[in-house]
Design an enzyme around this catalytic site. Structure first.
Site, PDB file in Angstrom:
ATOM      1  N   CYS A 168     -15.411  10.453   1.358  1.00  0.00           N
ATOM      2  CA  CYS A 168     -14.725  11.669  -0.016  1.00  0.00           C
ATOM      3  C   CYS A 168     -15.759  13.039  -1.041  1.00  0.00           C
ATOM      4  CB  CYS A 168     -14.725  10.546  -1.376  1.00  0.00           C
ATOM      5  SG  CYS A 168     -14.095  11.485  -2.309  1.00  0.00           S
ATOM      6  N   HIS A 186      -6.233   7.474  -0.424  1.00  0.00           N
ATOM      7  CA  HIS A 186      -6.825   7.835  -1.054  1.00  0.00           C
ATOM      8  C   HIS A 186      -6.987   8.981  -2.245  1.00  0.00           C
ATOM      9  CE1 HIS A 186     -11.224   9.089  -0.437  1.00  0.00           C
ATOM     10  NE2 HIS A 186     -11.061  10.411  -1.289  1.00  0.00           N
ATOM     11  N   GLU A 187      -6.173   9.968  -2.315  1.00  0.00           N
ATOM     12  CA  GLU A 187      -5.990  11.434  -3.289  1.00  0.00           C
ATOM     13  C   GLU A 187      -5.354  10.245  -4.783  1.00  0.00           C
ATOM     14  OE1 GLU A 187      -7.935  13.371  -3.391  1.00  0.00           O
ATOM     15  OE2 GLU A 187      -8.077  13.087  -1.356  1.00  0.00           O
ATOM     16  N   HIS A 207      -7.903   7.837  -6.601  1.00  0.00           N
ATOM     17  CA  HIS A 207      -8.898   8.789  -7.511  1.00  0.00           C
ATOM     18  C   HIS A 207      -8.201   9.006  -8.948  1.00  0.00           C
ATOM     19  CE1 HIS A 207     -12.236  10.497  -5.691  1.00  0.00           C
ATOM     20  NE2 HIS A 207     -11.540  10.880  -4.172  1.00  0.00           N
TER      21      HIS A 207
END
EC number: 3.5.1.88
Length: 178
Positions: A96, A140-141, A144
């Site tokens: 990241c 992953h995004e 966030h």
């Protein structure tokens, strides 16, 4: 070129849940998208890493993700959500921009379907799989946006390694080596 500071692991903003974007066509949304694009391009040019970024990483608690895959145009996703996912899971290397000094292995779904808006406000759905490692990248995004970091998804703490060790042993066989 508005390159923004990327918030680093430990910053409490990274643990907050992002707010849905009310107007994807607004000047504010366009500004955030430009800032994300410029920031991730800068990181890719200076570190060799950076395929995507989420608005909370630059301190904007808005549900916006920007992908910048090599050989493709930038791809902003506004208000993305995972609406379907494979029962099959894979263990993949993850890193990241908010903690680029460490890498780890995490578990992700093999494919997902994401619903999102474009900057004109139109809704789309895309099925992401292994191509361009899009499924793991979008998971992953989108994490966030929900205040979840890849360190929360580590499958085995023994997989955590420094960037230098990752590059020495594993980068060539990972999405980061492409």
């Amino acid at each position: 070129m508005p390159i923004r500071e990327i918030l680093q692991l430990g910053n409490p903003v990274l643990r907050q849940i992002a707010t849905p974007v009310a107007d994807p066509t607004s000047a504010e949304t366009a500004r955030i998208i430009t800032d994300l694009a410029d920031t991730v391009a800068h990181w890719r040019a200076t570190t060799g890493y950076g395929r995507a970024i989420a608005a909370p990483q630059i301190g904007e608690l808005q549900r916006i993700v920007l992908l910048r895959l090599p050989g493709h145009d930038i791809w902003p996703l506004i208000n993305p959500s995972i609406i379907d996912r494979s029962p099959e899971k894979l263990v993949v290397w993850d890193a990241c921009l908010s903690f680029l000094a460490i890498f780890m292995q995490v578990e992700r779904h093999a494919w997902i379907t994401v619903r999102y808006q474009d900057p004109a406000g139109h809704w789309h759905e895309t099925r992401a799989g292994h191509e361009d490692d899009l499924a793991e990248l979008l998971q992953h995004e989108i994490d966030h946006l929900d205040g979840v970091l890849s360190v929360d998804r580590v499958v085995d703490v023994k997989s955590i390694c420094t960037r230098e060790e990752f590059e020495r042993r594993f980068r060539a066989d990972s999405p980061y080596g492409r």
